[in-house]
Design an enzyme around this catalytic site. Sequence first.
Site, PDB file in Angstrom:
ATOM      1  N   ASP A  26       0.831  -1.201   0.000  1.00 48.71           N
ATOM      2  CA  ASP A  26       0.000   0.000   0.000  1.00 48.71           C
ATOM      3  C   ASP A  26       0.868   1.255   0.000  1.00 48.71           C
ATOM      4  O   ASP A  26       1.996   1.247   0.526  1.00 48.71           O
ATOM      5  CB  ASP A  26      -0.910   0.019   1.228  1.00 48.71           C
ATOM      6  CG  ASP A  26      -1.970  -1.076   1.177  1.00 48.71           C
ATOM      7  OD1 ASP A  26      -2.284  -1.544   0.064  1.00 48.71           O
ATOM      8  OD2 ASP A  26      -2.469  -1.472   2.249  1.00 48.71           O
ATOM      9  N   TYR A  32       6.982  -8.035   8.933  1.00 51.85           N
ATOM     10  CA  TYR A  32       6.580  -6.632   9.077  1.00 51.85           C
ATOM     11  C   TYR A  32       6.823  -6.149  10.503  1.00 51.85           C
ATOM     12  O   TYR A  32       6.825  -6.946  11.444  1.00 51.85           O
ATOM     13  CB  TYR A  32       5.087  -6.458   8.786  1.00 51.85           C
ATOM     14  CG  TYR A  32       4.647  -6.828   7.400  1.00 51.85           C
ATOM     15  CD1 TYR A  32       4.587  -5.872   6.388  1.00 51.85           C
ATOM     16  CD2 TYR A  32       4.250  -8.134   7.106  1.00 51.85           C
ATOM     17  CE1 TYR A  32       4.147  -6.210   5.116  1.00 51.85           C
ATOM     18  CE2 TYR A  32       3.822  -8.477   5.832  1.00 51.85           C
ATOM     19  CZ  TYR A  32       3.773  -7.507   4.841  1.00 51.85           C
ATOM     20  OH  TYR A  32       3.342  -7.853   3.584  1.00 51.85           O
ATOM     21  N   ASP A  41      -6.549   1.243   8.545  1.00 48.98           N
ATOM     22  CA  ASP A  41      -5.269   1.890   8.853  1.00 48.98           C
ATOM     23  C   ASP A  41      -5.538   3.351   9.206  1.00 48.98           C
ATOM     24  O   ASP A  41      -6.699   3.780   9.281  1.00 48.98           O
ATOM     25  CB  ASP A  41      -4.275   1.753   7.686  1.00 48.98           C
ATOM     26  CG  ASP A  41      -4.766   2.407   6.397  1.00 48.98           C
ATOM     27  OD1 ASP A  41      -5.643   3.294   6.456  1.00 48.98           O
ATOM     28  OD2 ASP A  41      -4.271   2.020   5.317  1.00 48.98           O
ATOM     29  N   ARG A  62      -3.351  -4.904   8.451  1.00 44.66           N
ATOM     30  CA  ARG A  62      -4.424  -3.997   8.883  1.00 44.66           C
ATOM     31  C   ARG A  62      -5.530  -4.776   9.591  1.00 44.66           C
ATOM     32  O   ARG A  62      -6.021  -4.374  10.645  1.00 44.66           O
ATOM     33  CB  ARG A  62      -5.031  -3.286   7.666  1.00 44.66           C
ATOM     34  CG  ARG A  62      -4.131  -2.281   6.999  1.00 44.66           C
ATOM     35  CD  ARG A  62      -4.827  -1.680   5.799  1.00 44.66           C
ATOM     36  NE  ARG A  62      -4.814  -2.548   4.625  1.00 44.66           N
ATOM     37  CZ  ARG A  62      -5.680  -2.461   3.620  1.00 44.66           C
ATOM     38  NH1 ARG A  62      -6.658  -1.575   3.664  1.00 44.66           N
ATOM     39  NH2 ARG A  62      -5.588  -3.258   2.585  1.00 44.66           N
TER      40      ARG A  62
END
Length: 303
Positions: A38, A66, A80, A179
């Site tokens: 994203d 991550y 988010d 998310r």
Amino acid sequence: MNGILPLWKERGMTSHDCVFKLRKILRTKKVGHTGTLDPVVEGVLPICIGQATRIAEYLTDAGKTYEAIISIGRTTTTEDAEGETVEEDLTIKKFSREQLLEVLASLTGVIEQTPPMFSAVKVNGKRLYEYARKGESVERPTRQVTIYNLELLDELAHYEGQEITFPVRIACSKGTYIRTLAVQIGEALGYPAHMKELVRTASGTFTQDNCFTLAQVAELMETEQVASCILPVEYALADYPYIEITNANEKEIFNGQVLPADALLNSHDKIVYGINGKAVAVYQAHPTKDGLMKPHKMFPTIE
């Protein structure tokens, strides 16, 4: 130009933006990314160039790592920090480190996720974000993903406040939405939540230490040193067993023929055949013929 460029995607850019810019910088059209990041996310984005685009799916399928900041107290339309508020809890929240660790443990392993409406998952031929932008809602498919490790990165004993944030590191399978995981963590704690920040620190065998920014790639191209940032295709195949081609099987492998299955396929889904360490073909078990194997990818001219 063939190989894999470990790119550090900067915030504010789409994965397609990166591909578009690299085509101009490298002066080649055959460039592809290995999984969408994203625009609000920065991090490791391996880019396949030339014939290495043939193995893009292997890199897309690889596990990812991550580091995220989870925010407790508000949910959003996008799950988010960029989305509009859906639910907000302004009360003072309290929970202990032990409670949080129990929640993280409960979300480790194989879990189910429903992709967010603002995502690229296709339903009835259209991406979910296309429905979301029109204010439409459709039934979303639930999927299973694997969280290999979910680690709390701070050392606090207690958490208290109107908004509580904490950092986590997630090692996960392809298709995991961090998310959505943030929302699931909040639900397990009993509060609305969203993902405040996200960085992808690893994709398969590629890590932040391997990566180059677009500006660095452009500079290396200008000084004719760009080869120093492009890794051979074999780097992405390092997780598979490698077998050196012999005179006995050279003709069959170069012609992509079906062969008796190698015993290594009993413990690995793919094996790599090559010459002097350079990959020529990736073989896998034949889908319909027991005891045989067939090529999944061929790249005999990669140099």
